[in-house]
Design a protein around this motif. Structure first.
Motif, PDB file in Angstrom:
ATOM      1  N   ASN A 139       0.828  -1.215   0.000  1.00  0.00           N
ATOM      2  CA  ASN A 139       0.000   0.000   0.000  1.00  0.00           C
ATOM      3  C   ASN A 139       0.854   1.254   0.000  1.00  0.00           C
ATOM      4  OD1 ASN A 139      -2.684  -0.064  -0.325  1.00  0.00           O
ATOM      5  ND2 ASN A 139      -3.199   0.162   1.853  1.00  0.00           N
ATOM      6  N   ASN A 140       1.910   1.243   0.909  1.00  0.00           N
ATOM      7  CA  ASN A 140       2.808   2.402   0.987  1.00  0.00           C
ATOM      8  C   ASN A 140       3.546   2.583  -0.337  1.00  0.00           C
ATOM      9  OD1 ASN A 140       2.193   3.267   3.536  1.00  0.00           O
ATOM     10  ND2 ASN A 140       3.813   2.069   4.538  1.00  0.00           N
ATOM     11  N   ALA A 141       3.960   1.458  -0.950  1.00  0.00           N
ATOM     12  CA  ALA A 141       4.668   1.527  -2.233  1.00  0.00           C
ATOM     13  C   ALA A 141       3.750   2.162  -3.291  1.00  0.00           C
ATOM     14  CB  ALA A 141       5.108   0.129  -2.651  1.00  0.00           C
ATOM     15  N   ARG A 142       2.481   1.719  -3.285  1.00  0.00           N
ATOM     16  CA  ARG A 142       1.522   2.286  -4.257  1.00  0.00           C
ATOM     17  C   ARG A 142       1.359   3.792  -4.049  1.00  0.00           C
ATOM     18  NH1 ARG A 142      -4.293   1.120  -2.784  1.00  0.00           N
ATOM     19  NH2 ARG A 142      -3.610   2.708  -1.297  1.00  0.00           N
TER      20      ARG A 142
ATOM     21  N   LYS B 139      -6.188  10.114   4.490  1.00  0.00           N
ATOM     22  CA  LYS B 139      -5.576   9.066   3.673  1.00  0.00           C
ATOM     23  C   LYS B 139      -4.651   8.173   4.503  1.00  0.00           C
ATOM     24  CE  LYS B 139      -4.026   8.170  -0.912  1.00  0.00           C
ATOM     25  NZ  LYS B 139      -2.985   8.383  -1.840  1.00  0.00           N
ATOM     26  N   GLY B 140      -3.830   8.830   5.323  1.00  0.00           N
ATOM     27  CA  GLY B 140      -2.898   8.044   6.147  1.00  0.00           C
ATOM     28  C   GLY B 140      -3.124   8.278   7.627  1.00  0.00           C
ATOM     29  N   MET B 141      -2.993   7.195   8.404  1.00  0.00           N
ATOM     30  CA  MET B 141      -3.141   7.325   9.865  1.00  0.00           C
ATOM     31  C   MET B 141      -1.797   7.214  10.576  1.00  0.00           C
ATOM     32  SD  MET B 141      -6.527   5.236  10.830  1.00  0.00           S
ATOM     33  CE  MET B 141      -6.146   5.207  12.552  1.00  0.00           C
ATOM     34  N   GLY B 142      -0.776   6.798   9.868  1.00  0.00           N
ATOM     35  CA  GLY B 142       0.562   6.670  10.470  1.00  0.00           C
ATOM     36  C   GLY B 142       0.702   5.432  11.333  1.00  0.00           C
ATOM     37  N   LEU B 143      -0.182   4.428  11.141  1.00  0.00           N
ATOM     38  CA  LEU B 143      -0.082   3.216  11.974  1.00  0.00           C
ATOM     39  C   LEU B 143       0.506   2.031  11.214  1.00  0.00           C
ATOM     40  CD1 LEU B 143      -3.407   3.288  14.011  1.00  0.00           C
ATOM     41  CD2 LEU B 143      -1.082   3.552  14.871  1.00  0.00           C
ATOM     42  N   GLY B 144       0.491   2.092   9.877  1.00  0.00           N
ATOM     43  CA  GLY B 144       0.906   0.942   9.055  1.00  0.00           C
ATOM     44  C   GLY B 144       2.285   0.423   9.426  1.00  0.00           C
ATOM     45  N   LEU B 145       3.306   1.286   9.380  1.00  0.00           N
ATOM     46  CA  LEU B 145       4.676   0.814   9.645  1.00  0.00           C
ATOM     47  C   LEU B 145       4.896   0.508  11.123  1.00  0.00           C
ATOM     48  CD1 LEU B 145       6.916   2.904   7.234  1.00  0.00           C
ATOM     49  CD2 LEU B 145       6.222   0.527   7.048  1.00  0.00           C
ATOM     50  N   ALA B 146       4.185   1.247  12.024  1.00  0.00           N
ATOM     51  CA  ALA B 146       4.319   0.963  13.466  1.00  0.00           C
ATOM     52  C   ALA B 146       3.853  -0.460  13.729  1.00  0.00           C
ATOM     53  CB  ALA B 146       3.510   1.964  14.275  1.00  0.00           C
TER      54      ALA B 146
ATOM     55  N   VAL C 270       8.361   7.917  -4.689  1.00  0.00           N
ATOM     56  CA  VAL C 270       9.047   9.189  -4.376  1.00  0.00           C
ATOM     57  C   VAL C 270      10.291   9.014  -3.503  1.00  0.00           C
ATOM     58  CG1 VAL C 270       7.213  10.890  -4.651  1.00  0.00           C
ATOM     59  CG2 VAL C 270       7.334   9.522  -2.553  1.00  0.00           C
ATOM     60  N   GLY C 271      10.367   7.889  -2.787  1.00  0.00           N
ATOM     61  CA  GLY C 271      11.492   7.697  -1.865  1.00  0.00           C
ATOM     62  C   GLY C 271      11.213   8.383  -0.532  1.00  0.00           C
ATOM     63  N   ILE C 272      12.086   8.097   0.449  1.00  0.00           N
ATOM     64  CA  ILE C 272      11.873   8.673   1.793  1.00  0.00           C
ATOM     65  C   ILE C 272      13.018   9.646   2.086  1.00  0.00           C
ATOM     66  CG2 ILE C 272      11.512   8.146   4.245  1.00  0.00           C
ATOM     67  CD1 ILE C 272      10.797   5.281   3.350  1.00  0.00           C
TER      68      ILE C 272
HETATM   69  P1  ADP Z   1       0.572   5.891   6.602  1.00  0.00           P
HETATM   70  O1  ADP Z   1       0.750   5.004   5.442  1.00  0.00           O
HETATM   71  O2  ADP Z   1      -0.780   5.843   7.209  1.00  0.00           O
HETATM   72  O3  ADP Z   1       1.087   7.283   6.412  1.00  0.00           O
HETATM   73  P2  ADP Z   1       2.717   4.353   7.617  1.00  0.00           P
HETATM   74  O4  ADP Z   1       3.201   4.076   9.019  1.00  0.00           O
HETATM   75  O5  ADP Z   1       2.421   3.154   6.804  1.00  0.00           O
HETATM   76  O6  ADP Z   1       1.505   5.291   7.739  1.00  0.00           O
HETATM   77  O7  ADP Z   1       3.807   5.170   6.850  1.00  0.00           O
HETATM   78  C1  ADP Z   1       4.400   6.267   7.476  1.00  0.00           C
HETATM   79  C2  ADP Z   1       5.068   7.150   6.478  1.00  0.00           C
HETATM   80  O8  ADP Z   1       6.218   6.491   5.927  1.00  0.00           O
HETATM   81  C3  ADP Z   1       4.250   7.480   5.299  1.00  0.00           C
HETATM   82  O9  ADP Z   1       3.365   8.582   5.554  1.00  0.00           O
HETATM   83  C4  ADP Z   1       5.281   7.826   4.235  1.00  0.00           C
HETATM   84  O10 ADP Z   1       5.693   9.150   4.382  1.00  0.00           O
HETATM   85  C5  ADP Z   1       6.441   6.937   4.601  1.00  0.00           C
HETATM   86  N1  ADP Z   1       6.566   5.795   3.732  1.00  0.00           N
HETATM   87  C6  ADP Z   1       6.260   4.516   4.041  1.00  0.00           C
HETATM   88  N2  ADP Z   1       6.539   3.674   3.002  1.00  0.00           N
HETATM   89  C7  ADP Z   1       7.028   4.458   2.008  1.00  0.00           C
HETATM   90  C8  ADP Z   1       7.505   4.193   0.662  1.00  0.00           C
HETATM   91  N3  ADP Z   1       7.517   2.964   0.135  1.00  0.00           N
HETATM   92  N4  ADP Z   1       7.936   5.252  -0.063  1.00  0.00           N
HETATM   93  C9  ADP Z   1       7.932   6.481   0.468  1.00  0.00           C
HETATM   94  N5  ADP Z   1       7.497   6.794   1.705  1.00  0.00           N
HETATM   95  C10 ADP Z   1       7.057   5.806   2.474  1.00  0.00           C
END
Ligand code: ADP
Length: 696
Positions: free
Chosen positions: A594-597, A656-663, A634-636
């Motif tokens: 999802n984040n990649a998309r 759109k984002g809650m910031g919980l996915g990666l946590a 876009v990269g980080i």
């Molecule tokens: P959310 O997706 O709800 O913002 P995540 O915890 O999944 O929360 O992601 C946190 C942040 O990490 C994202 O808002 C984005 O800025 C960054 N991020 C995560 N994966 C990627 C990725 N593949 N490419 C660029 N940024 C990413």
């Protein structure tokens, strides 16, 4: 004798030594004085006797020549009876040249043996001899009587030995009296000296005895006068600010600088008059020793007070700690001590916990724990938890960490413990080594995380539901496809029937097979959805990573392709299995994809012709199972790379984002003992690498 002397107290040794030394000196002086006095006195009397004899010899020479015996007799009687001489002189007699008695003072006939008793040698000036006559003894002094060159006779004077002895004994008596008085004085003085020298030592002995009995609160003798006339503080505790407030350093005890850097000016005045300042300059060594000893006692008191306070403090921390704490014996793994919370949480009375094997409370981690503590103590290995920029380690095994004071401890996350009665619950466990009453032990602190884990699971579940919501469009699209195919097939059959056309067996078979395949496809999607939505249990299973990856793709793959994003798979065929949960891992891959998309779509905003590309690879490297998810989004940026695993951190628009996915992803991977690393080039894309240990 020497042994008897050694058994005496120091006071008596000093006393006896002084006494004996002075007695020997006195006796020597007395003997010497006596000898000098007696020999001097005897000599003096002899000289007087010689003088008397010479006087008679000079004055009586004429009478001898004239043979005038009456005058000579009168002369010698006068000399013999003159004043005190009558006691000193026993007799006087004069002999002529032929040794015949011319005159004598005897009241009886001249004893004939006398004329030969003290013969006068020819050229001698005088002759002295001790002669006995009757009951008396006399020193007979013979002096020649001369007329010109010729000797005309001899004068003999008998000095009373008894008189001389009387004089000597009187002298001796006086002397002995004097010596006795001196000895009594010495006796008294040496007693005073020995008492004075040993008094501080006796006091120190008394104090030492009290200390050895553990009594530190006794009176130090000097503390009644807590301030002396010079204004110095005594050993009283009441004046010392550092004794009252044990947080305040004492410059003597804590080796602080005497500049009182930590002490305010009022207390500075107090400290300047403190006993420790008072060096006993100009005082004897024993007093200095006593002062140093009392300083030491004072320091011990202060130390003991601090120790008691610190012990109370830690005991109350131990007793009132909100989490269970155990002290476990390293030798037999039994519980030596436990706080009330331990009894409460595990449901045992405290008395029952003491002596209980720790294994009875839960999984057998305690042995590993003791071994790793021993090992870490021996090797002094520093394994610092890596939370550096790009690396995030999960932990399911013990970690030996180095904390502030460089003492090692081990940490076991999420382990299963049992309450009294067998009810299981989850805890995080920390352990560190201590010495407990001389026994090598470990302090084990546990935190009940069952509730937290339930909340965690609820959060993951909620996130899953949200994901399902997000996926609904894709799912509908996915299920629509087989439904459409089935619909088209059935409509084609109806059309043939309406047109009264014959339907061959082969056509019916093809149609039935197609419908069955489409139904299977829809079932697979639904099964995947059900598996994804199911709440995962606490026990882990063996999972092949391809399964959750394929599962997620079956749900969202089509949707991605509609959005011009291709997902390429490069999955190793013989990939070892890992420990985990299929649906939780689906959640992980769904979040990453999802984040990649999102990252690709963000890039598409300024690069509309972009085709999204996501590569999912699995392989083994250095004995670990690795999954990478690479996108060309876009990269980080460097600045946010440290934050993306924090809960509620998002760079996406609100809604759109809650910031919980990666946590959540990090939490799941850590639970499985895996790690996540990021490699990202802003503007070019990102690779997330997940590493897991394979199951043996
Ligand atoms: P959310 O997706 O709800 O913002 P995540 O915890 O999944 O929360 O992601 C946190 C942040 O990490 C994202 O808002 C984005 O800025 C960054 N991020 C995560 N994966 C990627 C990725 N593949 N490419 C660029 N940024 C990413």
């Amino acid at each position: 004798m020497i042994r008897y002397y050694q058994q005496l107290s120091l006071k008596n040794q000093i006393y006896v030594t002084i006494l004996v030394a002075i007695l020997i000196i006195s006796a020597t002086i007395a003997l010497l004085a006596r000898w000098i006095l007696i020999s001097g006195l005897t000599k003096e009397l002899e000289l007087r006797g010689i003088a008397v004899a010479h006087s008679i010899a000079e004055r009586g020479a004429g009478f001898v020549l004239e043979k005038n015996s009456p005058e000579l007799l009168s002369l010698i009687f006068d000399e013999a009876r003159l004043r005190e001489r009558q006691h000193m002189i026993n007799y006087i007699y004069v002999l002529d040249r032929g040794e015949q008695v011319i005159a004598h003072t005897f009241t009886f006939p001249f004893p004939s043996q006398f004329s030969k008793a003290n013969p006068m040698p020819a050229n001698a000036l005088h002759s002295v001899r001790l002669v006995e006559h009757g009951v008396n003894t006399s020193y007979d002094i013979a002096v020649p009587m001369s007329e010109g060159l010729y000797r005309i006779g001899t004068v003999h004077v008998g000095l009373s030995k008894e008189h001389i002895d009387n004089l000597v004994s009187r002298l001796r008596f006086m002397f002995l009296g004097f010596i006795s008085a001196v000895i009594i004085l010495i006796f008294y003085v040496s007693h005073l000296i020995s008492s004075h020298i040993t008094m501080p030592i006796s006091r120190l002995t008394r104090i030492s005895d009290e200390l050895s009995r553990g009594n530190f609160d006794f009176n130090l003798d000097m503390e009644e006068s807590s301030v002396d006339p010079e204004g110095n503080l005594g050993w009283g505790m009441t004046n010392c600010p550092a004794y009252k407030d044990t947080n305040m350093p004492c410059w003597h005890f804590d080796q602080q600088s005497k500049r009182f850097s930590n002490i305010d000016s009022k207390n500075e005045q107090l400290c300047k008059t403190c006993v420790f300042y008072r060096k006993s300059h100009g005082r004897d060594e024993v007093t200095q020793l006593a002062d140093s000893f009392l300083n030491m006692v004072w320091s011990i008191r202060l130390y003991r007070k601090r120790l008691q306070e610190s012990e109370l403090k830690y005991r109350s921390l131990f007793d009132s700690a909100p989490n269970p704490i155990f002290v476990v014996d390293c030798n037999n793994e039994t519980i030596l001590d436990a706080n009330p919370r331990a009894g409460e949480l595990y449901g045992y009375p405290l008395e029952e916990l003491f002596g209980m094997p720790f294994q009875k409370l839960g999984q057998d981690h305690i042995k590993d724990c003791i071994i790793s503590i021993d090992k870490s103590e021996i090797d002094n290995i520093e394994n610092v938890e890596h939370t550096s920029n790009n690396q995030f380690d999960g932990e399911s095994t013990a970690k030996s960490l180095n904390i502030g004071d460089s003492r090692d401890y081990v940490y076991y996350p999420k382990i299963l413990h049992l309450k009294n009665g067998g009810h299981p619950f989850y805890v995080n466990m920390h352990a560190c080594p201590i010495s407990y009453g001389g026994t090598q032990a470990i302090v084990v602190a546990v935190t009940d995380i069952t509730e937290m884990m339930e909340k965690d699971a609820q959060l993951v579940q909620a996130a899953k539901m949200k994901t399902l919501g997000e996926m609904s469009a894709g799912i509908a699209h996915e299920i629509n496809q087989p439904l459409n195919t089935i619909k088209m097939g059935s409509e084609y059959l109806n059309l043939l029937l309406d047109q009264k056309k014959t339907i061959t067996e082969a056509q019916i078979r093809d149609m039935a097979t197609e419908i069955s395949e489409q139904v299977d496809r829809a079932t697979e999607i639904i099964n995947n959805l059900r598996a994804f939505g199911r709440k995962s249990g606490l026990t882990m299973e063996r999972v092949s990573l391809s399964e959750p990856i394929q599962g997620v793709l079956s749900i969202i793959g089509r949707q991605f392709s509609i959005q011009r994003i291709a997902i390429r798979l490069d999955l190793a065929e013989d990939l070892p299995q890992v420990k985990g949960h299929n649906n939780r891992l689906q959640q992980v891959f769904f979040n990453l994809l999802n984040n990649a998309r999102d990252a690709i779509q963000e890039k598409m905003e300024y690069e509309p012709e972009l085709y999204g590309d996501i590569l999912v690879r699995t392989y083994t490297e250095n004995g670990k199972v690795v999954v990478t998810v690479t996108d060309n989004g876009v990269g980080i940026p460097e600045v946010v790379r440290n934050k993306i695993f924090e809960p509620f951190f998002t760079t996406k628009q609100t809604g759109k984002g809650m910031g919980l996915g990666l946590a959540i992803t990090y939490g799941i991977v850590r639970d499985y003992g895996g790690t996540i690393t990021i490699d990202s080039k802003p503007g070019q894309g990102t690779t997330f690498s997940l590493t897991f240990s394979p199951v043996e």
